[in-house]
Scaffold this motif. Structure first.
Motif, PDB file in Angstrom:
ATOM      1  N   LEU A 264       0.837  -1.052   0.137  1.00 52.66           N
ATOM      2  CA  LEU A 264       0.027  -0.024  -0.105  1.00 52.66           C
ATOM      3  C   LEU A 264       0.907   1.296   0.122  1.00 52.66           C
ATOM      4  CD1 LEU A 264      -2.611  -1.068   2.910  1.00 52.66           C
ATOM      5  CD2 LEU A 264      -3.176  -1.053   0.299  1.00 52.66           C
ATOM      6  N   ARG A 265       0.376   2.227  -0.434  1.00 54.43           N
ATOM      7  CA  ARG A 265       1.222   3.482  -0.628  1.00 54.43           C
ATOM      8  C   ARG A 265       1.675   3.959   0.577  1.00 54.43           C
ATOM      9  NH1 ARG A 265      -2.284   7.535  -4.273  1.00 54.43           N
ATOM     10  NH2 ARG A 265      -3.820   6.553  -3.062  1.00 54.43           N
ATOM     11  N   ALA A 266       0.940   3.689   1.591  1.00 60.06           N
ATOM     12  CA  ALA A 266       1.507   4.303   3.155  1.00 60.06           C
ATOM     13  C   ALA A 266       2.458   3.607   3.414  1.00 60.06           C
ATOM     14  CB  ALA A 266       0.213   4.335   3.997  1.00 60.06           C
ATOM     15  N   VAL A 267       2.064   2.116   3.521  1.00 58.81           N
ATOM     16  CA  VAL A 267       3.019   1.200   3.761  1.00 58.81           C
ATOM     17  C   VAL A 267       4.529   1.404   3.190  1.00 58.81           C
ATOM     18  CG1 VAL A 267       3.905  -1.293   4.101  1.00 58.81           C
ATOM     19  CG2 VAL A 267       1.403  -0.451   4.620  1.00 58.81           C
ATOM     20  N   ALA A 268       4.403   1.558   1.764  1.00 59.40           N
ATOM     21  CA  ALA A 268       5.755   1.953   1.101  1.00 59.40           C
ATOM     22  C   ALA A 268       6.464   3.305   1.853  1.00 59.40           C
ATOM     23  CB  ALA A 268       5.464   2.051  -0.159  1.00 59.40           C
TER      24      ALA A 268
END
Length: 430
Positions: free
Chosen positions: A86-90
């Motif tokens: 997910l973008r946030a995790v990345a």
């Protein structure tokens, strides 16, 4: 009125602690006996976002990144995005100093949308197709792992600039459920692949890559892989006058899903890997390469908790108790579960937890201690579910559940719930 109501000071001693080997570090009981994560009551999250819902503790993800950076200061740590991209995790993992490994064009798009520097991205697949290789080359990503002669040919035709390549090999180490991909280390096909890459003017063979398997607990397996791979790297140097500078041993670090399970010992792993590098390089008179590891599950699994609402409590044929909940297994294996809306005071009994779509054939949790008076509508939490597929995704047109991040007393919706309308948009009109 109970003794806990009369003597509130007894509450702390009456409520058991949560096992830190299974639950995120910031999981606690509050003054009302409810389970909280990141300062937010899990029952409130279930009410706000519905169930099933996956809750991801941002602080825990960042903490685990820092543990790897601290224990392996001279090793390149790459987050295996296939675990949860997910973008946030990345963004979280790269802000903590990790690079990112992607396994598809979709994961690559997510990483780029998160603003990740392409040079900090590694593409690694099994038989990566032409379109995905083209997307990686166009994006200018740092390294591409190849595991077939076809990929080498395709990549050579696509490269417009010098492209770093890692050759995926199989070191020949037996691991239960281990990977089947990669050129047999030191075999004729491996030698042919090396020669083909070196012959391409726009491809740079920068190192070797392997992935031994999943849920590996024995650090010695990685050490043996290092020793064998350094031997082949030294042979390549002798035969082709090409010095490989990177040695990527993949991930697969074991993470326990329930109390009593065993994680891989990262401190022991750090010592063993360092010794293996020294021994292998000394034996083959080879300069020490940059060591790379790709933990994925080990970064996000423990940070995730999945919430389900109880639909029914029923007796099953063997005389046991079965709790039916409103989601299904996420493919994490059989774990444990806990009631989160109240403290577990009073009589308890053992039960199994299953999803309402029993044909899925998997338990969500087994041998769980639940309140004897557990009722429909209460909320159960299953820990160690931060990695891989969302529960029930696509099964019986159920759609994927949302993913909600928690940190410092706040929530943030990372991925909304997939609706029936979303599923229908993929169908062709008839």
């Amino acid at each position: 009125m109970t003794l806990l109501d009369i003597f509130p000071s007894l509450r702390a001693s009456a409520v058991p602690r949560l096992d830190p080997t299974v639950w995120p570090t910031d999981t606690h009981y509050d003054g009302d006996g409810r389970v909280t994560l990141g300062g937010v009551a899990l029952h409130d999250i279930a009410d706000q976002y519905g169930t099933p819902v996956r809750v991801l503790d941002e602080t825990e993800v960042r903490r685990r990144c820092r543990v790897y950076r601290e224990l392996f200061p001279d090793t390149e740590i790459v987050y295996a995005g296939t675990a949860l991209m997910l973008r946030a995790v990345a963004r979280w993992v790269t802000e903590e100093g990790l690079a990112v490994q992607v396994g598809s064009a979709g994961e690559l798009e997510v990483a780029l949308a998160a603003g990740i520097d392409p040079h900090r991205i590694i593409l690694q697949g099994n038989g990566t197709p032409f379109d995905e290789l083209r997307a990686a080359v166009t994006a200018g990503i740092g390294r591409i792992v190849v595991s077939s002669l076809t990929e080498i040919t395709l990549l050579a035709s696509l490269a417009t600039r010098r492209q770093q390549v890692l050759l995926r090999v199989a070191p020949g180490i037996e691991v239960p459920g281990g990977s089947r991909f990669g050129f047999p280390l030191g075999g004729d096909s491996c030698a042919a692949a090396v020669a083909r890459i070196i012959a391409q003017p726009k491809l740079i063979l920068s190192g070797l890559h392997c992935h031994l398997g999943a849920q590996i607990r024995d650090p010695d397996l990685y050490a043996e892989a290092i020793r064998r791979m350094i031997g082949v790297m030294a042979r390549i140097h002798t035969e082709h006058a090409v010095l490989l500078t990177h040695l990527d041993i993949g991930g697969g670090h074991a993470v326990a899903a329930r109390s009593g399970g065993a994680d891989i010992d990262l401190r022991e792993l750090a010592d063993i890997l360092d010794d293996a590098l020294d021994a292998g390089c000394a034996r083959h008179h080879f300069p020490r390469p940059v060591l790379t590891m790709e933990p994925g599950r080990a970064i996000v699994a423990r940070a995730g908790v999945t919430l389900y609402r109880v639909l029914a409590v029923t007796e099953v044929g063997n005389g046991g108790t079965c709790v039916i909940v409103d989601g299904d297994s996420a493919g994490h294996g059989v774990g444990t579960a806990l009631v989160v809306n109240r403290h577990p005071a009073g009589p308890q009994l053992a039960a199994s937890v299953v999803g309402r779509h029993g044909a899925a054939g998997e338990l969500i949790a087994d041998e769980v201690r639940i309140p004897a008076d557990l009722r429909a509508g209460e909320v159960l939490a299953v820990p160690c579910t931060g990695a891989y597929h969302p529960c029930g995704a696509g099964y019986r047109a159920g759609g994927s559940p949302p993913v909600v991040a928690v940190a410092h007393g706040r929530t943030d919706l990372l991925l909304r719930r997939e609706t029936t309308a979303d599923l229908l948009t993929r169908e062709s009109a008839q």
